[in-house]
Design an enzyme around this catalytic site. Structure first.
Site, PDB file in Angstrom:
ATOM      1  CD  GLU A  50      32.255  -2.819  16.476  1.00 38.30           C
ATOM      2  OE1 GLU A  50      33.013  -2.690  15.493  1.00 38.30           O
ATOM      3  OE2 GLU A  50      32.514  -2.361  17.610  1.00 38.30           O
TER       4      GLU A  50
ATOM      5  CD  GLU B 219      30.217   2.785  17.591  1.00 39.44           C
ATOM      6  OE1 GLU B 219      30.457   1.717  18.161  1.00 39.44           O
ATOM      7  OE2 GLU B 219      29.111   3.030  17.048  1.00 39.44           O
TER       8      GLU B 219
END
Length: 257
Positions: free
Chosen positions: A111, A131
């Site tokens: 990210e 995740e």
């Protein structure tokens, strides 16, 4: 400028920012995320470009799960928005940011990398979004930025299956724009940042702030925004001087590399 686990030094007009938490594979805690935000809000006035890299064997292994805590929905929302505000200061900050990637670029590390404008990976780089297997969801802007690089289908696959991309396949699908031999990512990123720093500041600003928005606008709005930005950029004194140099034969012509 030095903060715990985050360091900044100037190399000419390039700000070199280092994630300095190698024992944790440069995993990001809240303190580091907020420090990144503050650092990009307060870059030295002479900075014209920036390089972001990680100390040790990895760029960034993502969120420090040691800080992961139970949050209700409201607390989780505000925590995610804190990351959004911080990484927006990279993507929509004062200077272009070139990321030098190596080792793990995982979860929140991906990210972070996706908020940069150019990504240079070396052969040791690998990418993942674990995740999905940990029962959580990306919260640092990845759901917006990463599909713009590789498409929603590939990101879905990474999160559903835990797929890991190596450096070569990551460059092929768009996670990095440059791929260099192991150990050379920082040098290449610094070379690119030094070149970017010589551009007219208003042109760099347009590429960081206007181009992403134009790309998301309907065509008629995009054309109009482009025309406005082109008019503003070419009216700058520095732009006029550069065009005159080109017309007078004083500027280098584009050559095949």
């Amino acid at each position: 400028m030095t903060q715990k686990h985050l360091q900044l030094e100037m190399r000419g007009d390039v700000a070199v920012i280092r994630l300095a938490r190698p024992a944790k594979r440069n995993a990001l805690g809240d303190a580091q995320v907020l420090a990144l935000r503050d650092m990009f809000e307060n870059l030295p006035s002479g900075a014209r470009a920036a390089v972001l890299h990680g100390e040790g064997d990895h760029f960034c292994a993502g969120l420090d799960l040691g800080e992961l805590q139970e949050r209700d929905a409201s607390q989780g929302l505000h925590h995610s928005r804190m990351w959004h505000a911080a990484l927006d200061r990279l993507q929509y900050g004062p200077v272009p940011v070139i990321a030098a990637l190596h080792g793990a670029v995982v979860g929140g590390g991906l990210e972070l990398a996706s908020a940069c404008h150019i990504r240079v990976a070396d052969d040791s780089t690998f990418y993942a979004l674990p995740e999905g297997s940990r029962g959580i969801f990306v919260g640092g802007g990845g759901a917006v930025r990463i599909p713009r690089l590789i498409g929603a289908a590939r990101m879905t696959d990474m999160m559903l299956t835990g797929r890991v991309y190596n450096a070569q396949d990551g460059e092929r699908i768009g996670l990095a724009q440059y791929l260099v031999p192991q150990g050379q990512a920082f040098d290449k990123a610094l070379e690119l940042a030094t070149r970017v720093a010589t551009n007219a500041p208003l042109t760099n600003y347009a590429l960081m702030h206007a181009l992403p928005r134009i790309a998301e606008q309907p065509a008629d709005q995009g054309f109009f925004t482009e025309a406005l930005m082109a008019a503003i950029a070419q009216s700058a004194p520095e732009a006029k001087g550069r065009v005159r140099d080109f017309l007078d034969g004083k500027a280098a012509k584009v050559q095949k590399s």
